[in-house]
Design a protein around this motif. Structure first.
Motif, mmCIF file in Angstrom:
data_model
loop_
_atom_site.group_PDB
_atom_site.id
_atom_site.type_symbol
_atom_site.label_atom_id
_atom_site.label_comp_id
_atom_site.label_asym_id
_atom_site.label_seq_id
_atom_site.Cartn_x
_atom_site.Cartn_y
_atom_site.Cartn_z
ATOM 1 N N LEU A 205 40.744 -15.340 24.044
ATOM 2 C CA LEU A 205 41.901 -14.789 24.752
ATOM 3 C C LEU A 205 41.526 -14.512 26.200
ATOM 4 C CD1 LEU A 205 44.742 -13.618 24.957
ATOM 5 C CD2 LEU A 205 43.832 -11.430 24.120
ATOM 6 N N VAL A 206 42.223 -15.193 27.108
ATOM 7 C CA VAL A 206 42.056 -14.968 28.546
ATOM 8 C C VAL A 206 43.346 -14.330 29.061
ATOM 9 C CG1 VAL A 206 41.670 -16.023 30.800
ATOM 10 C CG2 VAL A 206 40.526 -16.957 28.766
ATOM 11 N N VAL A 207 43.243 -13.143 29.637
ATOM 12 C CA VAL A 207 44.408 -12.459 30.198
ATOM 13 C C VAL A 207 44.377 -12.618 31.713
ATOM 14 C CG1 VAL A 207 45.593 -10.260 30.520
ATOM 15 C CG2 VAL A 207 44.538 -10.805 28.311
ATOM 16 N N ALA A 208 45.496 -13.075 32.281
ATOM 17 C CA ALA A 208 45.637 -13.247 33.725
ATOM 18 C C ALA A 208 46.593 -12.179 34.237
ATOM 19 C CB ALA A 208 46.167 -14.643 34.043
ATOM 20 N N ALA A 209 46.089 -11.237 35.040
ATOM 21 C CA ALA A 209 46.925 -10.112 35.465
ATOM 22 C C ALA A 209 46.471 -9.578 36.813
ATOM 23 C CB ALA A 209 46.882 -8.996 34.416
ATOM 24 N N ASP A 210 47.396 -9.463 37.764
ATOM 25 C CA ASP A 210 47.017 -8.900 39.058
ATOM 26 C C ASP A 210 46.881 -7.378 38.961
ATOM 27 O OD1 ASP A 210 49.535 -7.455 40.231
ATOM 28 O OD2 ASP A 210 50.320 -9.346 39.449
ATOM 29 N N HIS A 211 46.383 -6.778 40.029
ATOM 30 C CA HIS A 211 46.017 -5.364 40.005
ATOM 31 C C HIS A 211 47.192 -4.431 39.762
ATOM 32 C CE1 HIS A 211 47.436 -5.890 44.135
ATOM 33 N NE2 HIS A 211 47.634 -4.592 44.176
ATOM 34 N N THR A 212 48.416 -4.856 40.088
ATOM 35 C CA THR A 212 49.568 -3.973 39.919
ATOM 36 C C THR A 212 49.906 -3.733 38.455
ATOM 37 O OG1 THR A 212 51.202 -5.774 40.002
ATOM 38 C CG2 THR A 212 50.533 -4.801 42.110
ATOM 39 N N LYS A 213 49.368 -4.544 37.563
ATOM 40 C CA LYS A 213 49.663 -4.381 36.134
ATOM 41 C C LYS A 213 48.943 -3.172 35.545
ATOM 42 C CE LYS A 213 52.089 -8.070 36.500
ATOM 43 N NZ LYS A 213 51.847 -9.295 35.747
ATOM 44 N N TRP A 214 47.841 -2.752 36.198
ATOM 45 C CA TRP A 214 47.073 -1.633 35.667
ATOM 46 C C TRP A 214 47.889 -0.334 35.744
ATOM 47 C CZ3 TRP A 214 43.250 -0.479 32.621
ATOM 48 C CH2 TRP A 214 42.745 0.816 32.614
ATOM 49 N N GLY A 215 47.937 0.398 34.632
ATOM 50 C CA GLY A 215 48.648 1.667 34.575
ATOM 51 C C GLY A 215 50.098 1.538 34.161
ATOM 52 N N THR A 216 50.630 0.309 34.110
ATOM 53 C CA THR A 216 52.004 0.079 33.666
ATOM 54 C C THR A 216 52.029 -0.071 32.147
ATOM 55 O OG1 THR A 216 52.608 -1.013 35.735
ATOM 56 C CG2 THR A 216 53.987 -1.476 33.818
ATOM 57 N N VAL A 217 52.981 0.575 31.504
ATOM 58 C CA VAL A 217 53.073 0.535 30.045
ATOM 59 C C VAL A 217 54.442 0.014 29.637
ATOM 60 C CG1 VAL A 217 52.946 1.844 27.897
ATOM 61 C CG2 VAL A 217 51.509 2.493 29.844
ATOM 62 N N GLY A 218 54.476 -1.172 29.041
ATOM 63 C CA GLY A 218 55.712 -1.702 28.488
ATOM 64 C C GLY A 218 55.986 -1.110 27.119
ATOM 65 N N LEU A 219 57.153 -1.378 26.593
ATOM 66 C CA LEU A 219 57.575 -0.788 25.318
ATOM 67 C C LEU A 219 56.691 -1.213 24.157
ATOM 68 C CD1 LEU A 219 59.748 0.849 23.782
ATOM 69 C CD2 LEU A 219 61.046 -1.284 23.554
ATOM 70 N N SER A 220 56.239 -2.469 24.165
ATOM 71 C CA SER A 220 55.542 -3.008 22.993
ATOM 72 C C SER A 220 54.154 -3.525 23.361
ATOM 73 C CB SER A 220 56.368 -4.138 22.376
ATOM 74 O OG SER A 220 55.794 -4.591 21.176
ATOM 75 N N THR A 221 53.180 -3.198 22.536
ATOM 76 C CA THR A 221 51.814 -3.656 22.743
ATOM 77 C C THR A 221 51.619 -5.048 22.158
ATOM 78 O OG1 THR A 221 50.864 -1.431 22.797
ATOM 79 C CG2 THR A 221 49.382 -3.231 22.188
ATOM 80 N N ILE A 222 50.996 -5.920 22.951
ATOM 81 C CA ILE A 222 50.667 -7.265 22.490
ATOM 82 C C ILE A 222 49.307 -7.281 21.820
ATOM 83 C CG2 ILE A 222 50.266 -9.651 23.209
ATOM 84 C CD1 ILE A 222 52.022 -8.962 25.709
#
Length: 262
Positions: A205-222
């Motif tokens: 599993l490779v996750v691609a995510a920029d720095h703004t994603k840190w600390g954000t919580v969506g409704l559902s966990t993947i």
């Protein structure tokens, strides 16, 4: 201090306290009132907070709402391009790779057009279109089908049926948020279900995510953080987030992004 660094510290305070005052930020960072207001404008533009009289508060609805593909494609474009290049370099030729929906994964697809012998499984119309345009006869692209979310992901029973039973060498996953306790998240319940099926199908599993994603919580966990084998982000990630991720994911790759002072 660079503007990007200051803005991330402001955002951390908003997430921690629920809001900030311009006067307090001016004193804390020893900058002008106008500089802080520009910072708040930039953070509001990307949906990280909401400006109010005298300051700003945390953006409401972050757990359940997400901008559409076109809106997101204009955000953190430099970071996403750098991340996409680094992610594509991790994909082996003649392998089976999954690409979830998202603006960053669509950029990854651009870099995979010349990788020989790939079998690509995706629930993204944009990813499939990019690879279709390459017209390579040595690549196979399987689009899952399903109904379309606001972020242009194909989800639902048809998408799940397409994913279940396949085996992927690597999955490249785009996410809405990353949190130390909630893990990798999305605001869309059905998209989360499809992404979980893709995660289960993948060896790596490779996750691609920029720095703004840190600390954000969506409704559902993947998936939890420790399910991630490689997380690729950009060098605007805060030191605290970097330390947490280094402890929790298999490998953290931080890409360099050109920046301007201000």
């Amino acid at each position: 201090m660079l503007a990007a660094q200051r803005r991330e510290l402001i955002l951390e305070q908003v997430r921690r306290d629920g809001g900030v005052r311009v006067t307090e930020l001016v004193e804390a960072f020893d900058v002008s009132d106008m500089t802080i207001r520009r910072d708040l404008d930039a953070l509001e533009h990307r949906g990280s907070l909401v400006k109010v009289h005298g300051g700003a508060v945390a953006a409401e609805g972050a757990r359940t709402t997400e901008p559409g593909f076109e809106a997101k494609s204009t955000l953190q474009s430099d970071e996403k391009r750098a991340i996409a290049r680094a992610v594509a370099a991790l994909v082996e030729p003649h392998s089976a790779v999954g690409l979830s929906a998202g603006t960053t994964t669509a950029l990854v697809a651009e870099h995979l057009r010349d990788t020989p012998g790939l079998t690509v499984v995706t629930n993204s119309i944009h990813v499939a279109e990019v690879l279709y345009r390459s017209a390579r006869t040595d690549q196979t692209v399987a689009l899952t089908g399903g109904f379309r979310t606001p972020s242009d992901a194909l989800v639902g029973p048809l998408a799940l049926a397409s994913v279940r039973g396949i085996n992927l060498d690597t999955l490249v996953l785009g996410v809405h948020g990353i949190h130390d306790r909630a893990g990798f998240t999305t605001p869309n319940l059905t998209e989360a279900e499809t992404n979980r099926a893709l995660v289960e199908a993948a060896g790596t599993l490779v996750v691609a995510a920029d720095h703004t994603k840190w600390g954000t919580v969506g409704l559902s966990t993947i998936a939890p953080l420790d399910r991630c084998d490689v997380l690729v982000t950009d060098d605007r990630i805060t030191p605290a987030a970097r330390e947490t991720l280094q402890d929790r994911v298999g490998r953290l790759v931080v890409t360099d992004v050109p920046r301007e002072d201000g």
